[in-house]
Design a protein around this motif. Structure first.
Motif, mmCIF file in Angstrom:
data_model
loop_
_atom_site.group_PDB
_atom_site.id
_atom_site.type_symbol
_atom_site.label_atom_id
_atom_site.label_comp_id
_atom_site.label_asym_id
_atom_site.label_seq_id
_atom_site.Cartn_x
_atom_site.Cartn_y
_atom_site.Cartn_z
ATOM 1 N N LEU A 365 44.341 14.386 58.986
ATOM 2 C CA LEU A 365 43.376 15.197 58.207
ATOM 3 C C LEU A 365 43.078 16.652 59.005
ATOM 4 C CD1 LEU A 365 42.175 14.691 55.369
ATOM 5 C CD2 LEU A 365 40.311 13.575 56.611
ATOM 6 N N ALA A 366 42.973 16.683 60.343
ATOM 7 C CA ALA A 366 42.661 17.715 61.129
ATOM 8 C C ALA A 366 43.573 18.878 61.035
ATOM 9 C CB ALA A 366 42.353 17.343 62.381
ATOM 10 N N GLU A 367 45.051 18.234 61.223
ATOM 11 C CA GLU A 367 45.915 19.261 60.955
ATOM 12 C C GLU A 367 46.080 19.766 59.673
ATOM 13 O OE1 GLU A 367 49.569 21.276 62.179
ATOM 14 O OE2 GLU A 367 47.862 20.225 63.003
ATOM 15 N N LEU A 368 45.967 19.183 58.517
ATOM 16 C CA LEU A 368 45.825 19.677 57.111
ATOM 17 C C LEU A 368 44.920 20.665 57.024
ATOM 18 C CD1 LEU A 368 47.032 19.429 54.172
ATOM 19 C CD2 LEU A 368 45.244 17.902 53.723
ATOM 20 N N ARG A 369 43.708 20.507 57.450
ATOM 21 C CA ARG A 369 42.639 21.475 57.415
ATOM 22 C C ARG A 369 42.842 22.645 58.171
ATOM 23 N NH1 ARG A 369 38.245 16.681 57.449
ATOM 24 N NH2 ARG A 369 37.475 16.645 55.432
ATOM 25 N N LYS A 370 43.352 22.547 59.341
ATOM 26 C CA LYS A 370 43.753 23.542 60.425
ATOM 27 C C LYS A 370 44.579 24.513 59.694
ATOM 28 C CE LYS A 370 46.205 24.623 64.436
ATOM 29 N NZ LYS A 370 47.239 24.043 65.461
ATOM 30 N N GLN A 371 45.709 23.854 58.959
ATOM 31 C CA GLN A 371 46.841 24.649 58.351
ATOM 32 C C GLN A 371 46.156 25.417 57.044
ATOM 33 O OE1 GLN A 371 49.694 25.548 59.436
ATOM 34 N NE2 GLN A 371 49.534 24.044 61.055
ATOM 35 N N LEU A 372 45.318 24.735 56.440
ATOM 36 C CA LEU A 372 44.888 25.268 55.087
ATOM 37 C C LEU A 372 43.749 26.403 55.277
ATOM 38 C CD1 LEU A 372 43.863 21.932 53.194
ATOM 39 C CD2 LEU A 372 45.785 23.876 52.662
ATOM 40 N N SER A 373 43.021 26.546 56.698
ATOM 41 C CA SER A 373 42.196 27.452 57.139
ATOM 42 C C SER A 373 42.813 28.875 57.181
ATOM 43 C CB SER A 373 41.702 27.151 58.481
ATOM 44 O OG SER A 373 42.679 27.445 59.438
ATOM 45 N N ARG A 374 44.384 29.047 57.124
ATOM 46 C CA ARG A 374 45.070 30.330 57.121
ATOM 47 C C ARG A 374 45.210 30.759 55.596
ATOM 48 N NH1 ARG A 374 50.492 28.565 59.813
ATOM 49 N NH2 ARG A 374 51.075 30.750 59.062
ATOM 50 N N ASP A 375 44.724 30.017 54.660
ATOM 51 C CA ASP A 375 44.921 30.230 53.252
ATOM 52 C C ASP A 375 43.681 31.571 52.928
ATOM 53 O OD1 ASP A 375 45.454 30.173 50.558
ATOM 54 O OD2 ASP A 375 45.950 28.116 50.482
ATOM 55 N N THR A 380 39.113 23.135 49.479
ATOM 56 C CA THR A 380 38.168 22.138 50.025
ATOM 57 C C THR A 380 38.912 20.779 50.189
ATOM 58 O OG1 THR A 380 37.407 21.662 47.824
ATOM 59 C CG2 THR A 380 36.010 23.036 49.080
ATOM 60 N N VAL A 381 38.663 19.874 51.331
ATOM 61 C CA VAL A 381 39.495 18.788 51.488
ATOM 62 C C VAL A 381 38.265 17.619 51.660
ATOM 63 C CG1 VAL A 381 40.947 17.542 52.754
ATOM 64 C CG2 VAL A 381 41.364 19.972 52.587
ATOM 65 N N SER A 382 38.597 16.773 50.778
ATOM 66 C CA SER A 382 37.487 15.643 50.729
ATOM 67 C C SER A 382 37.762 14.401 51.635
ATOM 68 C CB SER A 382 37.303 15.248 49.313
ATOM 69 O OG SER A 382 36.670 15.946 48.398
ATOM 70 N N GLY A 383 39.125 14.333 52.299
ATOM 71 C CA GLY A 383 39.025 13.322 52.977
ATOM 72 C C GLY A 383 40.206 12.058 52.225
ATOM 73 N N PHE A 384 40.275 11.070 53.099
ATOM 74 C CA PHE A 384 41.028 9.782 52.460
ATOM 75 C C PHE A 384 40.135 9.211 51.512
ATOM 76 C CE2 PHE A 384 43.727 10.778 55.948
ATOM 77 C CZ PHE A 384 44.986 10.650 55.398
ATOM 78 N N THR A 385 40.651 8.747 50.339
ATOM 79 C CA THR A 385 39.946 7.779 49.636
ATOM 80 C C THR A 385 40.121 6.452 49.890
ATOM 81 O OG1 THR A 385 41.551 7.692 47.881
ATOM 82 C CG2 THR A 385 40.344 9.680 47.528
ATOM 83 N N GLN A 386 39.356 5.555 49.236
ATOM 84 C CA GLN A 386 39.921 4.063 49.638
ATOM 85 C C GLN A 386 41.207 3.669 49.117
ATOM 86 O OE1 GLN A 386 36.493 2.168 46.897
ATOM 87 N NE2 GLN A 386 35.610 1.438 48.772
ATOM 88 N N LEU A 387 41.673 4.365 48.203
ATOM 89 C CA LEU A 387 43.128 3.956 47.854
ATOM 90 C C LEU A 387 44.122 4.723 48.991
ATOM 91 C CD1 LEU A 387 43.079 4.433 44.238
ATOM 92 C CD2 LEU A 387 43.372 1.879 45.338
ATOM 93 N N GLY A 388 43.653 5.273 50.241
ATOM 94 C CA GLY A 388 44.592 6.029 51.199
ATOM 95 C C GLY A 388 45.087 7.269 50.768
ATOM 96 N N LEU A 389 44.584 8.094 49.592
ATOM 97 C CA LEU A 389 44.736 9.424 49.091
ATOM 98 C C LEU A 389 43.921 10.463 49.423
ATOM 99 C CD1 LEU A 389 45.377 8.245 45.530
ATOM 100 C CD2 LEU A 389 47.159 8.354 47.126
ATOM 101 N N VAL A 390 44.408 11.514 49.603
ATOM 102 C CA VAL A 390 43.582 12.866 50.199
ATOM 103 C C VAL A 390 43.436 13.424 48.717
ATOM 104 C CG1 VAL A 390 43.551 14.835 51.457
ATOM 105 C CG2 VAL A 390 44.354 12.717 52.555
ATOM 106 N N GLU A 391 42.218 13.637 48.725
ATOM 107 C CA GLU A 391 41.663 14.523 47.408
ATOM 108 C C GLU A 391 41.278 16.079 48.298
ATOM 109 O OE1 GLU A 391 38.406 12.735 45.689
ATOM 110 O OE2 GLU A 391 39.964 11.014 44.685
ATOM 111 N N MET A 392 41.900 17.219 47.418
ATOM 112 C CA MET A 392 41.482 18.479 47.650
ATOM 113 C C MET A 392 41.548 19.333 46.777
ATOM 114 S SD MET A 392 44.748 20.072 49.582
ATOM 115 C CE MET A 392 44.136 21.739 49.151
ATOM 116 N N THR A 393 40.788 20.420 46.665
ATOM 117 C CA THR A 393 41.035 21.344 45.705
ATOM 118 C C THR A 393 41.250 22.799 46.105
ATOM 119 O OG1 THR A 393 38.618 21.912 45.971
ATOM 120 C CG2 THR A 393 39.280 20.508 44.224
ATOM 121 N N ARG A 394 41.916 23.644 45.431
ATOM 122 C CA ARG A 394 42.509 24.811 45.902
ATOM 123 C C ARG A 394 41.994 25.708 44.653
ATOM 124 N NH1 ARG A 394 46.832 28.533 46.042
ATOM 125 N NH2 ARG A 394 47.164 29.791 48.030
#
Length: 493
Positions: A365-375, A380-394
């Motif tokens: 998650l930290a690596e994803l946020r770090k790479q997205l910070s260059r965008d 926005t990254v919401s983190g892992f859900t109960q089903l193990g999915l990462v929800e985000m918006t762009r």
């Protein structure tokens, strides 16, 4: 550090941002399909919808544009906005009224453009707000002290309205690149923006409703104003004529960017230098291969984009947990790049490979946020859900690369699959039986694709003969090469 390549043609301008030898961003602008964001029009109110607190405005486009009450500029006394309820839209605009409006969102799909009456005109270092009188400073500019110093300098430069002028001096927002600007540079930008606004107002008085009053800069010009930064090593363009025009524009408004401008004279097409054409082709595919042997599957739907991460053939690490972790880390970097490259927006669901350890999840998650910070686009990254999915918006700012370059397949109509030849054969047999109960022709002629006709003559010939005997009519076949696999006609003779 990165390079910017501009491939110019009369019909299309393409811009690629190259970093570490790989394409990071791709921008395409077609002359006949130029985006409308930033354009200022003289619009006419076509309909007021009190229930939606909005209005449809005719600005001369195919579809009426949309104006919400929140986007209407109204003059407020200090504190009035908070102490009074908002005025309903039906009391602010009426059908047939002409308004100077600006596009804030391009038409997407079936939705028309979104408008505002709060006009803003972007310059090199400033954004001009002609209807306001406040000075705003970009939040990205350093300390509070620096912002306050810039504010005081701007107040001195903007000054009071000219003698005889009925308007205030106008408001300004300092963009990030204004932090190191001199008073002379800021003054030049102020003068340019005020002159542009004066021309817009003059046109608004003399032109009919539906007229384009001001168009935002072309993609090549926006490269100099917006995309080029201190991290840009060179901006190469492959057209001599456009190079000279850009150079002149750059020297007037963005001298620092203009100094990096180069005319590319090479024999090979400029996009072949870094395999940009191959990268575009790959960016239109579902599958993205990772160096480790893993891969991503990217599916774009109407509501959201899904990205599935798979280990594929990667078995390099000593244990399975490490294999999964390393694949997910590599995928995080690739996903951030693909989102920029494909310009995917809206809701994005990422299905990383399931990780048993909490610290591995947080590291990915930290690596994803770090790479997205260059965008450049807000994410926005919401983190892992109960089903193990990462929800985000762009944030959606323009159509995705696939929507710009492609259209739904006319054969499958975007489903991604077509019926088998056998399924179509059985559809035809059922249709003949249905027709035989209603009509009494001498013969049934089936016109279908070659694959379907071939199957009816071969594997399905017994079923066809049985049906012919059952309905008591001959059935003839005709192959039509222009028909797609699901098309057929049954002609009554």
């Amino acid at each position: 550090m990165h390079d910017i390549l501009i491939n110019w043609a009369p019909q299309e301008t393409r811009v690629a941002i190259i970093e570490n030898g790989a394409v990071q961003e791709l921008h395409i602008e077609r002359t006949l399909e130029r985006g409308l964001v930033g354009n200022i029009y003289l619009g006419k109110v076509a309909r007021v919808l009190p229930g939606m607190q909005s209005a449809f405005i005719d600005i001369g486009l195919e579809r009426a544009a949309f104006l919400h009450v929140a986007d209407l500029h109204t003059a407020h006394a200090p504190g009035a906005r908070d102490s009074h309820p908002p005025t309903p839209i039906e009391k602010l605009v009426f059908e047939g009224q002409t308004l100077t409006v600006q596009v804030v969102k391009d038409p997407i799909g079936t939705k028309g453009a979104r408008l505002t009456t709060q006009i803003s005109i972007a310059g090199r270092m400033l954004v001009f707000l002609p209807q306001d009188n406040h000075i705003g400073i970009s939040q990205k500019i350093g300390s509070v002290e620096t912002r306050e110093q810039l504010r005081q300098r701007m107040i001195a430069l903007v000054g009071k309205p000219e003698a005889g002028s009925k308007e205030g001096p106008g408001g300004f927002i300092l963009r990030t690149n204004a932090e190191e600007a001199s008073d002379v540079e800021l003054s030049e930008d102020i003068a340019y923006l005020r002159k542009t606004w004066a021309q817009i107002r003059q046109r608004a008085v003399s032109r009919p409703a539906g007229t384009l009053l001001h168009q935002d800069l072309s993609l090549a010009e926006r490269v100099l104003r917006d995309l080029a930064t201190e991290q840009t090593l060179a901006i190469r363009i492959d057209s001599r004529l456009q190079y000279e025009q850009l150079k002149a524009f750059g020297m007037a408004y963005t001298p620092a960017s203009a100094a990096k401008l180069e005319h590319y004279r090479g024999e090979r097409p400029i996009f072949d230098l870094f395999n940009v054409e191959e990268e575009i082709a790959r960016a239109l595919g579902r599958r993205v291969d990772l160096k480790s042997g893993g891969y991503l599957i990217i599916d774009q739907t109407e509501a959201l984009t899904t990205i599935d991460v798979n280990t594929g053939g990667f078995v390099g690490a000593r244990n399975f947990d490490e294999t999964i972790f390393k694949t997910n880390l590599e995928a995080a970097l690739a996903i951030a790049r693909q989102l920029r490259l494909r310009n995917l927006g809206g809701i994005i669901i990422i299905d990383f490979i399931d990780m048993a350890r909490e610290e591995h999840q947080q590291a990915v998650l930290a690596e994803l946020r770090k790479q997205l910070s260059r965008d450049r686009t807000k994410t926005t990254v919401s983190g892992f859900t109960q089903l193990g999915l990462v929800e985000m918006t762009r944030k959606r700012t323009r159509e995705s690369l696939a929507h710009v370059l492609c259209q739904p397949c006319p054969t499958c109509e975007g489903r991604g699959q077509v019926k088998t030849a056998r399924s179509v054969c059985y559809d035809i047999l059922r249709e003949i039986l249905r027709e035989a109960r209603q009509f009494d022709p001498k013969e049934f002629r089936v016109v279908a694709s070659a694959a379907v006709v071939e199957m009816l003559l071969d594997e399905e010939s017994q079923h066809l003969a049985d049906l012919s005997a059952f309905v008591g009519k001959p059935i003839s076949l005709s192959a039509e090469p222009t028909m797609n696999p699901e098309q057929y006609d049954i002609v009554l003779l």
